[in-house]
Design an enzyme around this catalytic site. Structure first.
Site, short mmCIF file in Angstrom:
data_model
loop_
_atom_site.label_atom_id
_atom_site.label_comp_id
_atom_site.label_asym_id
_atom_site.label_seq_id
_atom_site.Cartn_x
_atom_site.Cartn_y
_atom_site.Cartn_z
N LYS A 35 -8.68 16.94 -27.69
CA LYS A 35 -7.33 17.50 -27.85
C LYS A 35 -6.46 16.51 -28.62
O LYS A 35 -6.84 15.35 -28.81
CB LYS A 35 -6.74 17.80 -26.47
CG LYS A 35 -6.54 16.57 -25.59
CD LYS A 35 -6.17 16.98 -24.17
CE LYS A 35 -5.98 15.76 -23.29
NZ LYS A 35 -5.78 16.13 -21.88
N ARG A 130 0.02 20.96 -11.32
CA ARG A 130 0.46 21.46 -12.62
C ARG A 130 -0.11 22.87 -12.80
O ARG A 130 0.63 23.84 -12.85
CB ARG A 130 0.02 20.54 -13.76
CG ARG A 130 0.62 19.12 -13.66
CD ARG A 130 0.37 18.31 -14.91
NE ARG A 130 -1.04 18.32 -15.33
CZ ARG A 130 -1.56 17.50 -16.21
NH1 ARG A 130 -0.80 16.58 -16.80
NH2 ARG A 130 -2.84 17.57 -16.54
N TYR A 260 17.80 -6.03 -36.39
CA TYR A 260 18.94 -5.28 -35.87
C TYR A 260 19.34 -5.77 -34.48
O TYR A 260 18.48 -6.04 -33.64
CB TYR A 260 18.59 -3.80 -35.77
CG TYR A 260 18.51 -3.09 -37.09
CD1 TYR A 260 19.65 -2.91 -37.88
CD2 TYR A 260 17.29 -2.59 -37.56
CE1 TYR A 260 19.57 -2.25 -39.10
CE2 TYR A 260 17.21 -1.93 -38.78
CZ TYR A 260 18.35 -1.76 -39.55
OH TYR A 260 18.27 -1.12 -40.74
N MET A 308 12.44 0.72 -38.52
CA MET A 308 11.71 1.91 -38.96
C MET A 308 10.45 1.56 -39.75
O MET A 308 9.39 2.14 -39.54
CB MET A 308 12.62 2.81 -39.80
CG MET A 308 11.97 4.13 -40.18
SD MET A 308 12.98 5.16 -41.24
CE MET A 308 14.17 5.80 -40.09
C1 LIG Z 1 -6.88 15.40 -21.28
C2 LIG Z 1 -7.71 15.90 -20.18
C3 LIG Z 1 -8.85 15.21 -19.78
C4 LIG Z 1 -9.24 13.87 -20.37
O1 LIG Z 1 -8.52 12.87 -19.70
P1 LIG Z 1 -8.78 11.33 -20.01
O2 LIG Z 1 -7.94 10.62 -19.04
O3 LIG Z 1 -8.33 11.12 -21.42
O4 LIG Z 1 -10.23 11.12 -19.85
C5 LIG Z 1 -9.64 15.75 -18.79
N1 LIG Z 1 -9.32 16.93 -18.23
C6 LIG Z 1 -8.21 17.61 -18.56
C7 LIG Z 1 -7.91 18.90 -17.87
C8 LIG Z 1 -7.37 17.12 -19.55
O5 LIG Z 1 -6.28 17.81 -19.88
#
Ligand SMILES: *Cc1c(COP(=O)(O)O)cnc(C)c1O
Length: 372
Positions: A35, A130, A260, A308
């Site tokens: 992802k 969640r 800055y 920046m």
């Molecule tokens: C992103 C995600 C993972 C991977 O988590 P890591 O901590 O990067 O290994 C696993 N399961 C779900 C549902 C996720 O959203």
């Protein structure tokens, strides 16, 4: 001449890290989590290094289409499932498995016309709160899915909130394993359990049966439980280097300030270097004076505020450094030097995850090495 900044993606390291995940879970199949464009590394860049995984897990259909376009015919999993009913058409067409975490997603499936039944991952909310079904609702959702002709396989999936640390005086997954096992007792089907932290810390524990694991951050060489364990202690290698060069130096007298807000004031005469990297490149603006950084492979510290397009470094430990000297923001430096992304992240009050995902589009990315 372009600015000297670049990111390198180390494909051999990512391949090595996948093998680490396998060694940790020899009996499980491995989802490579890609992802967020493979945590900022680029799906296309890491694909060959990760094609030894059993499947690719990701968030949206556009990413799934990119993985199919690379020729991947194996499993793909949408970690949050469909966002609207018509997503199911593409899931059918591209043979994509998807999480089902709420009744509405089951409703969409029930009214979906398909010739190809779906492999769904029923999300159990075991305490993260969640996504997913809680307690007895898991059985209800399972029974509804099981009765649908649109569904041919149901895998049970849950996600841990504290796999990287202890909680309530126990290891961080114990309370969720109790909830998960109670909610899924006697339900058939495979179990998909562990993220990186759970894979590294908890898979050997009794009662943890993972047919599938979901390896994310460990693939990219950041430790999920830093500073308790470093990536090196877990046998992981950095998947990314962010590097640049010095484009100027300054000699400061006591009382002179840098950048800055005059946040850093020299107490002694000192040389500083100006690095072509700033927050518009994805380097965290909140990184304070003292954040570790390498110049010519020598460890030193940032001084003053990150701006920046530039930041400043203390050249005291590297007196020979000058314009053109190589600067390693994180990852691999010259002469076998290494600066863990986790150390930089910690200094900035964040995680390796956020830094690798935040490398800005203006930074050119190159693949380093080959899998030969
Ligand atoms: C992103 C995600 C993972 C991977 O988590 P890591 O901590 O990067 O290994 C696993 N399961 C779900 C549902 C996720 O959203």
């Amino acid at each position: 001449m372009p600015r000297p900044i670049e990111a390198l993606v180390h494909v051999q390291a990512i391949h090595h890290n996948l093998n680490r995940a396998r060694a940790q879970a020899p009996d499980a199949r491995v989802w490579a989590v890609v992802k967020a464009n493979a945590y900022g590394h680029g799906i296309e860049r890491v694909f060959d290094a990760l094609r030894g995984a059993d499947g690719f897990a990701l968030l949206d259909l556009a990413e799934a289409e990119r993985v199919r376009a690379l020729g991947w015919r194996g499993p793909i999993l949408l970690l949050e499932g469909c966002f609207e009913a018509r997503d199911l058409e593409l899931c059918s067409r591209l043979n994509i498995s998807h999480v089902v975490h709420c009744d509405q997603q089951i409703d969409w499936l029930a009214s979906h016309k398909t010739h190809q039944p779906h492999h769904v991952f029923l999300k159990v909310n075991s305490g993260m709160n969640r996504l997913g079904f809680v307690g007895p609702a898991v059985r209800g959702a399972w029974a509804r899915l099981n009765a649908l002709p649109q569904v041919d396989e149901i895998t049970l999936i849950t996600h841990f909130s504290d796999a990287d640390a202890d909680r309530f005086g126990q290891n961080g997954i114990a309370h969720q394993m109790v909830a998960f096992n109670a909610a899924t007792q006697d339900l058939p089907g495979e179990r998909c359990l562990a993220n990186s932290a759970a894979t590294l810390r908890h898979l050997a524990e009794a009662g943890v049966r993972a047919d599938w694991i979901r390896a994310g951050i460990l693939l990219y060489g950041s430790s999920p439980d830093f500073p308790e364990h470093s990536a090196a202690q877990w046998g992981l290698q950095p998947g990314m280097t962010l590097r640049s060069q010095l484009i100027a130096t300054q000699s400061l007298q006591p009382g002179d300030s840098v950048g800055y807000g005059s946040h850093f004031v020299a107490e002694h005469p000192m040389r500083i270097g100006i690095v072509a990297c700033g927050y518009a490149d994805g380097y965290p603006r909140v990184a304070p004076t003292g954040t570790p950084i390498l110049v010519d492979g020598v460890r030193t510290r940032t001084v003053g505020r990150v701006s920046m397009d530039m930041l400043s470094v203390d050249l005291t430990p590297v007196p020979n450094a000058g314009i053109g000297s190589e600067v390693t923001l994180w990852g691999r430096g010259p002469h076998d030097s290494l600066l863990s992304i986790d150390e930089v992240a910690r200094s900035a009050g964040t995680l390796g995850y956020e830094l690798m995902c935040a490398v800005a589009p203006r930074v050119p990315v190159h693949v380093d090495g080959s899998l030969g």
